[in-house]
Write an enzyme that holds these catalytic residues in place. Sequence first.
Site, PDB file in Angstrom:
ATOM      1  N   HIS A   1       8.071  -5.383   0.699  1.00 23.91           N
ATOM      2  CA  HIS A   1       7.779  -5.422   1.954  1.00 23.91           C
ATOM      3  C   HIS A   1       7.355  -6.695   2.628  1.00 23.91           C
ATOM      4  CE1 HIS A   1       3.209  -4.977   2.362  1.00 23.91           C
ATOM      5  NE2 HIS A   1       3.375  -5.412   1.004  1.00 23.91           N
TER       6      HIS A   1
ATOM      7  N   HIS B   1       0.314  -0.977  -7.710  1.00 19.94           N
ATOM      8  CA  HIS B   1      -0.752  -0.093  -7.464  1.00 19.94           C
ATOM      9  C   HIS B   1      -0.570   1.155  -8.092  1.00 19.94           C
ATOM     10  CE1 HIS B   1      -2.280  -2.887  -4.313  1.00 19.94           C
ATOM     11  NE2 HIS B   1      -1.119  -2.889  -4.059  1.00 19.94           N
TER      12      HIS B   1
HETATM   13 FE1  FEO Z   1       2.070  -5.971  -0.357  1.00 17.93          FE
HETATM   14 FE2  FEO Z   1       0.138  -4.629  -2.572  1.00 17.93          FE
HETATM   15  O1  FEO Z   1       0.604  -5.981  -1.628  1.00 17.93           O
END
Ligand code: FEO
Length: 405
Positions: free
Chosen positions: A145, A229
């Site tokens: 993103h 994540h």
């Molecule tokens: Fe766009 Fe988890 O950083």
Amino acid sequence: MKATEIKPDIYWVGAVDWAVRDFHGYVTPKGTTYNNYLILDKQITLVDTVKHNFAQVTIDNIRAVTDPSKIVNLVINHIEPDHASGIDKVMSLIPDATIYITDKGKKGLDRHFDTSGWKFKIVKTGDTLTTGKYSLLFLETPMLHWPDSMMTYIKEVKLLISQDAFGQHIATASRFDDEFTKCASHAELSDAVLDYYANILMPFGTLIKSKIAEIHKLGLDIDMIAPDHGIIWRGDPGGIIQRYLDMADGKADLSIAIIYDTMWHSTELMTLPLAKGIKDEGVDCKVIKLRSTPMSVAIKEFWRSRGCLIGSPTLNNIMYPSIAEILSHLGGLRPKNRIVGAFGSYGWGGGAVKGAYEEFKKMKLEIVEPGIQVKYKPSPEDNDMCYEFGRDFARKTKEYHANYS
Ligand code: FEO
């Protein structure tokens, strides 16, 4: 959490952040993880670092499987600080390593660190790095993103390291989807996926679809997706890809989120007959009070539902601040395929409902006008009017939803 082998000689060496509750303003009630991956091959290669305050955690995890100084390649899929702010500590151990990164990634990194002594190899889609038995294929994913974003695919083990895409903010001792759902529910994992997508990836649905199409066109066979994540998709990688395609298409439940705030409870009182009217039309409904609910949760519930009613009292002739804030935030997230309306109380001049509709129009959402306003406090007649508005909005939501079934 200790290093975990996810594929032969490929290890998760990341960190679990059990405590983070404010992720650049996004509420993370379940914490998160910063995932990165170590490839033990002829050329030992690390894919991504972690957030700076967890750098020692990942270094210790690496040390549990190899001497960190043996790393010769560092792939940076994404430079946002939750992944790359630990790079200086990692590079201090491997000053001669080569960093594989996109052009925009390098330029961004230059703004954050003194990179003058680091070696870089700028990569673009289709470029590869052979580490020995493994070959890494780089796929740029600009604006998924951030402009610098890319993914790394390892064809010998059908592994896609997908950076933020397909992630979730969950701190957990489980590394894999099938492992997580043995202790927690599928619904909890599904909710975390929705939350992450709604708050981070909602604006990028078109890009997501085209990138997934590109992956299919390249014929990449994927049997594991390892995001930066949360849990790794091992049990059902195809399922999460389909979920992303659905969300990119604006798929929603036939339900209505009533998101409101209130000063002296008049706007709040309006939610009761509104919700009853909606429910009496057989549509599910959730009532969310801002200031009692984190904005990111309200955004998730907005995105879960086909319809949304926004309720705001008028303050100084305009919307209540928390309502103005969420509508401003939603505008940036560029929602689509949603039907909306507004309601609220006022004392003398009014203005909040009008302001909400102005924001809806900027977002080009399906609108049910003119909404409903109540002076000071709802009377029994006002309650009847709210009930009928709730029923009418639910009927229109059902009709609108039928376009997407
Ligand atoms: Fe766009 Fe988890 O950083």
